[in-house]
Enzyme design. Structure first.
Site, PDB file in Angstrom:
ATOM      1  N   CYS A  83       0.849  -1.199   0.000  1.00  0.00           N
ATOM      2  CA  CYS A  83       0.000   0.000   0.000  1.00  0.00           C
ATOM      3  C   CYS A  83       0.879   1.242   0.000  1.00  0.00           C
ATOM      4  O   CYS A  83       0.570   2.214   0.678  1.00  0.00           O
ATOM      5  CB  CYS A  83      -0.986  -0.021   1.160  1.00  0.00           C
ATOM      6  SG  CYS A  83      -0.300  -0.477   2.743  1.00  0.00           S
ATOM      7  N   SER A 148      -7.335   1.455  -6.811  1.00  0.00           N
ATOM      8  CA  SER A 148      -8.126   2.656  -6.493  1.00  0.00           C
ATOM      9  C   SER A 148      -9.366   2.612  -7.369  1.00  0.00           C
ATOM     10  O   SER A 148      -9.334   2.037  -8.467  1.00  0.00           O
ATOM     11  CB  SER A 148      -7.331   3.920  -6.811  1.00  0.00           C
ATOM     12  OG  SER A 148      -8.187   5.048  -6.859  1.00  0.00           O
ATOM     13  N   TYR A 161      -2.315   8.556 -12.935  1.00  0.00           N
ATOM     14  CA  TYR A 161      -2.642   7.751 -11.756  1.00  0.00           C
ATOM     15  C   TYR A 161      -3.649   6.657 -12.119  1.00  0.00           C
ATOM     16  O   TYR A 161      -3.496   5.494 -11.735  1.00  0.00           O
ATOM     17  CB  TYR A 161      -3.201   8.691 -10.683  1.00  0.00           C
ATOM     18  CG  TYR A 161      -3.609   8.035  -9.384  1.00  0.00           C
ATOM     19  CD1 TYR A 161      -2.661   7.595  -8.474  1.00  0.00           C
ATOM     20  CD2 TYR A 161      -4.957   7.885  -9.051  1.00  0.00           C
ATOM     21  CE1 TYR A 161      -3.044   7.013  -7.260  1.00  0.00           C
ATOM     22  CE2 TYR A 161      -5.347   7.312  -7.847  1.00  0.00           C
ATOM     23  CZ  TYR A 161      -4.382   6.876  -6.960  1.00  0.00           C
ATOM     24  OH  TYR A 161      -4.767   6.303  -5.769  1.00  0.00           O
TER      25      TYR A 161
HETATM   26  N1  LIG Z   1      -6.184   7.336   0.967  1.00  0.00           N
HETATM   27  C1  LIG Z   1      -7.026   7.200  -0.052  1.00  0.00           C
HETATM   28  O1  LIG Z   1      -8.075   7.845  -0.126  1.00  0.00           O
HETATM   29  C2  LIG Z   1      -6.734   6.229  -1.165  1.00  0.00           C
HETATM   30  C3  LIG Z   1      -7.729   5.981  -2.112  1.00  0.00           C
HETATM   31  C4  LIG Z   1      -7.471   5.094  -3.146  1.00  0.00           C
HETATM   32  C5  LIG Z   1      -6.245   4.467  -3.228  1.00  0.00           C
HETATM   33  N2  LIG Z   1      -5.299   4.734  -2.296  1.00  0.00           N
HETATM   34  C6  LIG Z   1      -3.993   4.092  -2.454  1.00  0.00           C
HETATM   35  O2  LIG Z   1      -3.586   3.513  -1.245  1.00  0.00           O
HETATM   36  C7  LIG Z   1      -2.168   3.572  -1.141  1.00  0.00           C
HETATM   37  C8  LIG Z   1      -1.796   4.189   0.197  1.00  0.00           C
HETATM   38  O3  LIG Z   1      -2.429   5.435   0.315  1.00  0.00           O
HETATM   39  P1  LIG Z   1      -2.285   6.284   1.664  1.00  0.00           P
HETATM   40  O4  LIG Z   1      -3.450   7.210   1.691  1.00  0.00           O
HETATM   41  O5  LIG Z   1      -2.049   5.380   2.806  1.00  0.00           O
HETATM   42  O6  LIG Z   1      -0.980   7.138   1.320  1.00  0.00           O
HETATM   43  P2  LIG Z   1       0.155   7.693   2.315  1.00  0.00           P
HETATM   44  O7  LIG Z   1       0.798   8.786   1.557  1.00  0.00           O
HETATM   45  O8  LIG Z   1      -0.414   7.987   3.655  1.00  0.00           O
HETATM   46  O9  LIG Z   1       1.163   6.469   2.474  1.00  0.00           O
HETATM   47  C9  LIG Z   1       1.991   6.052   1.456  1.00  0.00           C
HETATM   48  C10 LIG Z   1       3.279   5.525   2.064  1.00  0.00           C
HETATM   49  O10 LIG Z   1       4.103   5.033   0.982  1.00  0.00           O
HETATM   50  C11 LIG Z   1       5.435   5.445   1.247  1.00  0.00           C
HETATM   51  N3  LIG Z   1       6.176   5.478  -0.010  1.00  0.00           N
HETATM   52  C12 LIG Z   1       6.201   6.455  -0.951  1.00  0.00           C
HETATM   53  N4  LIG Z   1       6.970   6.098  -1.981  1.00  0.00           N
HETATM   54  C13 LIG Z   1       7.461   4.868  -1.679  1.00  0.00           C
HETATM   55  C14 LIG Z   1       8.316   3.978  -2.339  1.00  0.00           C
HETATM   56  N5  LIG Z   1       8.824   4.262  -3.548  1.00  0.00           N
HETATM   57  N6  LIG Z   1       8.614   2.806  -1.738  1.00  0.00           N
HETATM   58  C15 LIG Z   1       8.100   2.504  -0.520  1.00  0.00           C
HETATM   59  N7  LIG Z   1       7.275   3.305   0.153  1.00  0.00           N
HETATM   60  C16 LIG Z   1       6.955   4.479  -0.414  1.00  0.00           C
HETATM   61  C17 LIG Z   1       5.309   6.804   1.907  1.00  0.00           C
HETATM   62  O11 LIG Z   1       6.472   7.134   2.641  1.00  0.00           O
HETATM   63  C18 LIG Z   1       4.091   6.607   2.794  1.00  0.00           C
HETATM   64  O12 LIG Z   1       4.448   6.150   4.074  1.00  0.00           O
HETATM   65  C19 LIG Z   1      -1.672   4.360  -2.353  1.00  0.00           C
HETATM   66  O13 LIG Z   1      -1.262   3.449  -3.370  1.00  0.00           O
HETATM   67  C20 LIG Z   1      -2.904   5.101  -2.802  1.00  0.00           C
HETATM   68  O14 LIG Z   1      -2.896   5.373  -4.201  1.00  0.00           O
HETATM   69  C21 LIG Z   1      -5.513   5.606  -1.260  1.00  0.00           C
END
Ligand SMILES: NC(=O)c1ccc[n+]([C@@H]2O[C@H](COP(=O)([O-])OP(=O)(O)OC[C@H]3O[C@@H](n4cnc5c(N)ncnc54)[C@H](O)[C@@H]3O)[C@@H](O)[C@H]2O)c1
Length: 255
Positions: A83, A148, A161
Site C-alpha cells: 500500500c 483505487s 494515476y
Molecule cells: N487514501 C485514499 O483515499 C486512497 C484511495 C485510493 C487508493 N489509495 C492508495 O492507497 C495507497 C496508500 O495510500 P495512503 O493514503 O495510505 O498514502 P500515504 O501517503 O499515507 O502512504 C503512502 C506511504 O508510501 C510510502 N512510499 C512512498 N513512496 C514509496 C516507495 N517508492 N517505496 C516505498 N514506500 C513508499 C510513503 O512514505 C508513505 O508512508 C496508495 O497506493 C494510494 O494510491 C488511497
C-alpha cells in the site's frame, strides 16, 4: 489462512493505510516487517509495536529484495501487502494552454504506482513460494495490492494515476492465475476516498467535500476499514484474483 505466527511484509507500512494494516496484522499475531521510505514514522512503529522497519524503495529491485529477506528472517512469509504511494502527476491530456501532458510525469507515476507494485508482487511471491504449503488446499500465502476506484472512474486530470491503478487492477487476475500452481493468492483493494492522518488539517476540508458524495455511509472511509478488509482477504482462502472496491458505493464524477 491463519495469520497468527506468520511473517508479513507491509510495503508503505508507515503510511495512512499501511499503518492501520500494520497495527491490525500485529494484533492478529503476525510478525510484521514495515517497508517504507518514511524513516521517522517507520522507526516510531518499530519502537511502539516491536515490528521491524526496513527503509525500502518499492521501485528498486535490491531494496525490495532486502525487505523481503528481512521478512523471511522474521518467520514463514505468507503475507505481503503493498500500500505504498508517492507523487502522482496530474493534468489534462492537453492543457488549457494547449501543451500536452508531460511524458516524464506519466513515467514517474507509472513507475511508483504500477512498476513498484509489480516489483513487490514478484519478489514477495518468489519468497512465499519457498515456504511449505499448509492446510488441505496446499496454499502458501497471499499478496494484497492496492488499486483505487480511479482505475474505473479516473477523474479529469488523473490520467497517469488512473492508468497506473488500472494496471494494478488488470494484473490481479493474471498474477493469481500465474501463481495458482504455487498456492499463492493475489487480491487487490480499490479504495474510494479514505481519510488518513497524512492529510492533517486539510482532512476536514476533504471530509466536507467527499463525505456528502458517498451514498452510504455518508463519509470518507477509515484506514481501519481498509485494514479490516486486508485481514479478511488474508484469512479467506477462497478469495483470489479479485479486486474489491471499498468505497461506500461512491463512483467518482468526471471532476
Ligand atoms: N487514501 C485514499 O483515499 C486512497 C484511495 C485510493 C487508493 N489509495 C492508495 O492507497 C495507497 C496508500 O495510500 P495512503 O493514503 O495510505 O498514502 P500515504 O501517503 O499515507 O502512504 C503512502 C506511504 O508510501 C510510502 N512510499 C512512498 N513512496 C514509496 C516507495 N517508492 N517505496 C516505498 N514506500 C513508499 C510513503 O512514505 C508513505 O508512508 C496508495 O497506493 C494510494 O494510491 C488511497
Amino acid at each position: 489462512m491463519n495469520i497468527d505466527g506468520c511473517a508479513a511484509l507491509v510495503v508503505g507500512g508507515a503510511g495512512g493505510l499501511g499503518e492501520a494494516t500494520v497495527r491490525r496484522l500485529c494484533a492478529t499475531g503476525a510478525r510484521v516487517v514495515v517497508a517504507d521510505l518514511a524513516d521517522d514514522k517507520g522507526k516510531a512503529l518499530e519502537a511502539e509495536l516491536g515490528v521491524r522497519y526496513v527503509r525500502t524503495d518499492a521501485t528498486d529491485e535490491d531494496s525490495v529484495r532486502a525487505a523481503v529477506e528481512e521478512a523471511v528472517r522474521a518467520g514463514d512469509l505468507r503475507i505481503a501487502v503493498d500500500c505504498h504511494g508517492g507523487p502522482a502527476s496530474g493534468g489534462r491530456v492537453v492543457g488549457k494552454d494547449g501543451f500536452p501532458l508531460g511524458l516524464e510525469g506519466f513515467r514517474t507515476t507509472v513507475d511508483v504506482y504500477l512498476t513498484g507494485v509489480f516489483n513487490v508482487l514478484r519478489l514477495a511471491a518468489a519468497a512465499i513460494a519457498r515456504t511449505a504449503p499448509f492446510g488441505e488446499d496446499g496454499g502458501r500465502g497471499v499478496v494484497v495490492t492496492t488499486s483505487s476506484i480511479a482505475a474505473y472512474e479516473g477523474q479529469i486530470g488523473q490520467l497517469s494515476y488512473a492508468a497506473a491503478k488500472g494496471g494494478v487492477t488488470a494484473m490481479t487476475l493474471v498474477a493469481a492465475r500465474d501463481l495458482s500452481p504455487l498456492g499463492i493468492r493475489v487480491v487487490s483493494v480499490a479504495p474510494g476516498t479514505v481519510l488518513t492522518p497524512a492529510y492533517g488539517k486539510a482532512g476536514d476540508q476533504l471530509e466536507a467535500y467527499w463525505g456528502p458524495q458517498v451514498p452510504h455511509p455518508r463519509r470518507m472511509g477509515r484506514p481501519e476499514e481498509y485494514a479490516a478488509l486486508v485481514q479478511h482477504l488474508c484469512e479467506n482462502d477462497y478469495l483470489n484474483g479479485e479486486v474489491v472496491r471499498l468505497d461506500g458505493a461512491l463512483r467518482f464524477p468526471p471532476k
